[in-house]
Design a protein around this motif. Structure first.
Motif, PDB file in Angstrom:
ATOM      1  N   UNK A 162      -8.888  61.301   7.311  1.00 26.85           N
ATOM      2  CA  UNK A 162      -8.725  60.037   8.046  1.00 26.85           C
ATOM      3  C   UNK A 162     -10.060  59.309   8.161  1.00 26.85           C
ATOM      4  N   UNK A 163     -11.117  60.039   8.534  1.00 23.18           N
ATOM      5  CA  UNK A 163     -12.420  59.412   8.702  1.00 23.18           C
ATOM      6  C   UNK A 163     -12.911  58.779   7.406  1.00 23.18           C
ATOM      7  N   UNK A 164     -12.700  59.453   6.273  1.00 24.57           N
ATOM      8  CA  UNK A 164     -13.144  58.913   4.990  1.00 24.57           C
ATOM      9  C   UNK A 164     -12.582  57.516   4.753  1.00 24.57           C
ATOM     10  N   UNK A 165     -11.284  57.398   4.886  1.00 19.53           N
ATOM     11  CA  UNK A 165     -10.642  56.107   4.612  1.00 19.53           C
ATOM     12  C   UNK A 165     -10.935  55.095   5.721  1.00 19.53           C
ATOM     13  N   UNK A 166     -10.834  55.537   6.967  1.00 22.12           N
ATOM     14  CA  UNK A 166     -11.016  54.612   8.090  1.00 22.12           C
ATOM     15  C   UNK A 166     -12.431  54.047   8.114  1.00 22.12           C
ATOM     16  N   UNK A 167     -13.419  54.873   7.792  1.00 21.71           N
ATOM     17  CA  UNK A 167     -14.810  54.401   7.780  1.00 21.71           C
ATOM     18  C   UNK A 167     -15.013  53.322   6.736  1.00 21.71           C
ATOM     19  N   UNK A 168     -14.450  53.515   5.545  1.00 22.40           N
ATOM     20  CA  UNK A 168     -14.612  52.501   4.492  1.00 22.40           C
ATOM     21  C   UNK A 168     -13.862  51.224   4.821  1.00 22.40           C
ATOM     22  N   UNK A 169     -12.679  51.347   5.425  1.00 21.18           N
ATOM     23  CA  UNK A 169     -11.956  50.142   5.858  1.00 21.18           C
ATOM     24  C   UNK A 169     -12.807  49.344   6.840  1.00 21.18           C
ATOM     25  N   UNK A 185     -22.166  58.124  -9.984  1.00 25.39           N
ATOM     26  CA  UNK A 185     -22.094  57.199  -8.850  1.00 25.39           C
ATOM     27  C   UNK A 185     -21.167  56.046  -9.254  1.00 25.39           C
ATOM     28  N   UNK A 186     -20.222  55.714  -8.392  1.00 22.75           N
ATOM     29  CA  UNK A 186     -19.202  54.713  -8.713  1.00 22.75           C
ATOM     30  C   UNK A 186     -19.262  53.566  -7.708  1.00 22.75           C
ATOM     31  N   UNK A 187     -19.253  52.340  -8.204  1.00 18.66           N
ATOM     32  CA  UNK A 187     -19.206  51.171  -7.334  1.00 18.66           C
ATOM     33  C   UNK A 187     -17.802  50.949  -6.802  1.00 18.66           C
ATOM     34  N   UNK A 188     -17.683  50.558  -5.535  1.00 17.41           N
ATOM     35  CA  UNK A 188     -16.379  50.278  -4.926  1.00 17.41           C
ATOM     36  C   UNK A 188     -16.449  48.923  -4.233  1.00 17.41           C
ATOM     37  N   UNK A 189     -15.338  48.192  -4.275  1.00 13.62           N
ATOM     38  CA  UNK A 189     -15.292  46.859  -3.677  1.00 13.62           C
ATOM     39  C   UNK A 189     -14.148  46.692  -2.704  1.00 13.62           C
ATOM     40  N   UNK A 190     -13.209  47.614  -2.710  1.00 16.30           N
ATOM     41  CA  UNK A 190     -12.045  47.506  -1.832  1.00 16.30           C
ATOM     42  C   UNK A 190     -11.542  48.909  -1.511  1.00 16.30           C
ATOM     43  N   UNK A 191     -10.701  48.994  -0.479  1.00 16.32           N
ATOM     44  CA  UNK A 191     -10.239  50.306  -0.015  1.00 16.32           C
ATOM     45  C   UNK A 191      -9.415  51.018  -1.078  1.00 16.32           C
ATOM     46  N   UNK A 192      -8.732  50.255  -1.938  1.00 13.31           N
ATOM     47  CA  UNK A 192      -7.931  50.894  -3.000  1.00 13.31           C
ATOM     48  C   UNK A 192      -8.824  51.693  -3.949  1.00 13.31           C
ATOM     49  N   UNK A 193     -10.037  51.185  -4.211  1.00 13.42           N
ATOM     50  CA  UNK A 193     -10.981  51.923  -5.055  1.00 13.42           C
ATOM     51  C   UNK A 193     -11.332  53.254  -4.408  1.00 13.42           C
ATOM     52  N   UNK A 194     -11.546  53.227  -3.100  1.00 12.35           N
ATOM     53  CA  UNK A 194     -11.938  54.431  -2.369  1.00 12.35           C
ATOM     54  C   UNK A 194     -10.816  55.457  -2.379  1.00 12.35           C
TER      55      UNK A 194
END
Length: 398
Positions: free
Chosen positions: A164-171, A236-245
């Motif tokens: 939960x923390x992984x996704x919630x933090x990035x959101x 290392x991967x660039x992310x721009x939105x929660x779907x990437x994460x």
């Protein structure tokens, strides 16, 4: 006669026109009143919006001040709901959230109390937990290195919390980015790395086969963006939105070492380190860098109870040794010891610079998870004693 009738009709039309003009005038006055009221409402709304923003900024600053006063290392306790694993045995843990304490019954039937910065009982929610971590997570955007650990025996709820923390933090970070970029000339870049520490070897979870990676020593670190990782050979991967994460987390988690033990059919046999690297580009050209390490530690349990044999026994010994080292390192940092043995395990070697970034530059948060059922009593007491070893130093310093 016709002229008289026309004059009377004309007079009637004039009266009707006069009435219409009165009605129009009244409506214009009403419209003017509405416009004035609307204008005043808009001004009031803008004033209140400005006040709300100022209040939010003040609250954020006050919350950050509270975190600062509480110290750079925070230790929390969380109790998994009883019976979710099918074990309906007696409970040996009591949560005292209002007193920031957990009580555990020992084998003699006595209750021992353990203090924390905060305690989450069996009825706590995932959002309750994230609320406590939120300000630390957001401080990454201002150049702070933040490390969040989930510690506890197999089946105590560590992975449940961290998923939960992984996704919630990035959101939350993406939301903060959108707000800040809309109101300023700042721009942000997010990149992630996902590593596994298995049997004291570092493996790349985003590049299967890229194993036994080396940790770059502190003396060779640079001040540019390469310094954001201590394992430069990992992807290392660039992310721009929660779907990437979400996609990356699913990919990385599927590559993690797990194995069956007597305590869990899919016990995590490794430490999983998900790192978010944030770069904030100012209009002046200055770049501010921060990192967020979200770490799901391998399950801690006695070798005898886990039922591990052969390779599983080797895994368990490596896990317990690294967790023991982590405890000594965190306790050493909290006690301001001059020499801290970071190189005694890969997990502490990997996190050395993030845990020792200086006042205001590094923050650490540990969630100590315990299972409340009686058969887990010894592992629960072991977890609480581990937390005590860190928390006592933290409390003394505070």
């Amino acid at each position: 006669v016709e002229v008289g009738a026309l004059e009377r009709e004309l007079l009637g039309v004039k009266r009707a026109l006069s009435e219409v003009e009165e009605v129009v005038g009244e409506r214009e006055r009403e419209l003017s009143e509405v416009q004035r009221a609307l204008s005043e409402a808009v001004e009031l709304l803008e004033e209140r919006e400005g006040g709300y923003r100022r209040m939010c900024e003040e609250n954020r600053a006050l919350h950050e001040m509270v975190k600062e006063l509480r110290g750079n290392m925070l230790v929390f306790g969380r109790v998994r709901p009883r019976g979710v694993t099918g074990d309906g045995s007696e409970c040996v843990v009591r949560a005292r959230p209002e007193e920031c304490a957990l009580e555990c019954r020992n084998k003699h039937g006595d209750w021992k109390r353990y203090r924390f910065d905060r305690v989450f009982g069996e009825d706590s929610t995932q959002e309750d937990v994230y609320f406590e971590a939120k300000s630390l997570v957001r401080s990454v955007m201002r150049g702070t290195d933040v490390t969040i650990f989930a510690y506890g025996q197999t089946g105590s709820g560590k992975t449940h919390t961290m998923q939960y923390l992984n996704r919630r933090a990035l959101e939350d970070l993406f939301g903060y980015q959108r707000e800040d970029e809309a109101e300023s000339a700042r721009r942000y870049r997010f990149r992630v790395q996902m590593l596994e520490i298995y049997n004291e070897q570092i493996n790349d979870m985003l590049e299967p086969g890229n194993t036994n990676l080396k940790v770059q020593t502190m003396s060779f670190r640079t001040t540019n963006e390469d310094s954001m990782t201590r394992v430069p050979d990992a992807r290392i991967v660039g992310v721009e939105r929660i779907e990437d994460v979400v996609r990356i987390l699913e990919q990385g988690t599927s590559n993690r070492h797990v194995g069956a033990t007597k305590m869990n059919e899919r016990s995590s046999r490794s430490h999983l380190v998900f790192t978010v690297m944030v770069e904030r580009m100012e209009e002046s050209g200055e770049v501010v860098r921060g990192r967020l390490h979200l770490i799901d530690l391998a399950g801690s349990e006695r070798l005898a109870r886990s039922g591990a044999e052969g390779a599983r026994a080797t895994e368990t010994k490596a896990i317990n040794l690294s967790l023991s080292t982590l405890g000594r390192v965190l306790g050493g940092i909290a006690a301001n010891q001059r020499h801290v043995a970071f190189r005694d395990s890969k997990i502490t070697q990997l996190l050395e610079d993030s845990l020792t970034g200086g006042k205001g530059k590094s923050k650490c948060m540990m969630f100590m998870h315990v299972a409340p059922e009686m058969p887990s009593g010894q592992e629960t007491r072991s977890t609480l004693e581990f937390a005590k070893g860190v928390a006592e130093h933290v409390v003394v310093n505070k």
